[in-house]
Design a protein around this motif. Sequence first.
Motif, PDB file in Angstrom:
ATOM      1  N   CYS A 271       0.836  -1.204   0.000  1.00  0.00           N
ATOM      2  CA  CYS A 271       0.000   0.000   0.000  1.00  0.00           C
ATOM      3  C   CYS A 271       0.868   1.250   0.000  1.00  0.00           C
ATOM      4  O   CYS A 271       2.088   1.185   0.211  1.00  0.00           O
ATOM      5  CB  CYS A 271      -0.953   0.011   1.193  1.00  0.00           C
TER       6      CYS A 271
ATOM      7  N   THR B 167      -4.083  -0.111  -3.959  1.00  0.00           N
ATOM      8  CA  THR B 167      -3.336   0.607  -5.000  1.00  0.00           C
ATOM      9  C   THR B 167      -3.580   2.109  -4.964  1.00  0.00           C
ATOM     10  O   THR B 167      -2.993   2.844  -5.754  1.00  0.00           O
ATOM     11  CB  THR B 167      -3.722   0.063  -6.391  1.00  0.00           C
TER      12      THR B 167
ATOM     13  N   ILE C 271       1.168   0.199 -10.444  1.00  0.00           N
ATOM     14  CA  ILE C 271      -0.022  -0.649 -10.499  1.00  0.00           C
ATOM     15  C   ILE C 271       0.114  -1.698 -11.599  1.00  0.00           C
ATOM     16  O   ILE C 271      -0.231  -2.871 -11.414  1.00  0.00           O
ATOM     17  CB  ILE C 271      -1.290   0.204 -10.713  1.00  0.00           C
TER      18      ILE C 271
END
Length: 460
Positions: free
Chosen positions: A147, A206, A214
């Motif tokens: 994250c 994401t 990503i």
Amino acid sequence: MSLKVSHIALSERKVLLRTFDILFIILSLWGSFQVSLQDYIRFDKPSIYGWIITLIFYVFLFGEIFQLYDLTISNNRFKTVRSLFLTAIITTIFFTFTPFFSPSLPENRLQIIYLFLLILLPLIVWRFLYIWILFSPKYFKDILIICHSSRIPQLLDLVKNDNFHNVNYYLSEEENKDYENYKDVCKADLYELVKSNHVKEVIISTRGFSSDIISKLNKEIIQLFEEGVNIKSYETFYEEITDRVPKEYLDYHFYKNINLSKNRENKFYKVFHRILDVIISIIGLLCFAFIIPVVFVCNILANRGPLFYTQNRVGQKGKIFKIFKLRSMIVNAETRGAVYAEKNDKRITLFGKFLRNTRIDEFPQFFNILKGDMSIIGPRPERPVFVKDLEEKIPFYAIRHVVKPGLTGWAQVKYPYAGTLEEQEIKLRYDLFYIKEQSAFLDFKIIIKTITTVLFFRGQ
């Protein structure tokens, strides 16, 4: 590659606790019968199977009420012994006084004490073994977190408070000096990290990452999917840990994540829900009729003023209705206008505090339920003046009005006190979780947790 002992999932722990609870009790009773310590539950009688089933039912029922299968309780020795004692003594009382389903009362009343001890002591031994051996990091689930750096503190603290997950690494674009096991998300080999560290689950968000990051992650995640590694979004993981929807759901795309439970349109469920409302409200009003004389006298002595009061509340689809309650505050408590009740609110009388802690002040609301203004289970109804303020300050607060307000609810049993705007927002997310997951099973859990709340005087 070193071998790693498999983790024990939360659902497996609950099954494990229930299975060995019953196994230890049955072995205890069987062994004591073999050595003639007790002959109340005789294993040479044809009715033994019915007796054991009845005993198991009581252990599971009262175990749920006294939080014996709450995993956060089962890891604490003091709380475990308290729950075991209460479960054992109430199970013994109910079992001995339902002779149609259990053996006739023994002539030797010591047999009842033996039964209590033969339930309690082996369970204490087994539960302490569980805490000593199985509540260990080597049996926790190994996870990897991916994250944005801004979310790292929240996610790692969430896992830390959960106590059932080991974070092997966290992948982010920036290191946080307060946490170890950092890997650069742009340079890390995700597949190798997962396989070499026996990671069972990858938690990913994401949000905040660039499109290049990503794209890189998606390729690696597909490869992990092919290997059978569980990939879970941050939002799903958050719901599983906290039993409420994440704050990120409260935006203008809320409809992507917060859908009405399918059970809401199920006619069988709706009929069942209404029948349950009527039956429980009738029983509640009958019980209230028995205790009202005592409440009336106590109100004269320790809570001088009117016994009942009514207030306007916001119900389903924003409809205003009058709620009935027993007065717990001083007369003219809101001469300066409507304000939220605070923790240790000085306006609450001594007798009023007792009424709130035991939830007796809510008994008149069974009449609201019988009328159809409320349900047994649902978000608590708020006053119009508060609702107007909250709708202005908390996005999508009005969503909670899609279902009938309740006497008790998921927010009440999970987060009973809310005196600030931030706490109201957290409570809303519990309500939205209930709206999203509404089911007969969740309703049952709320009823059991409400009973626990009343028994342990956790009312507000």
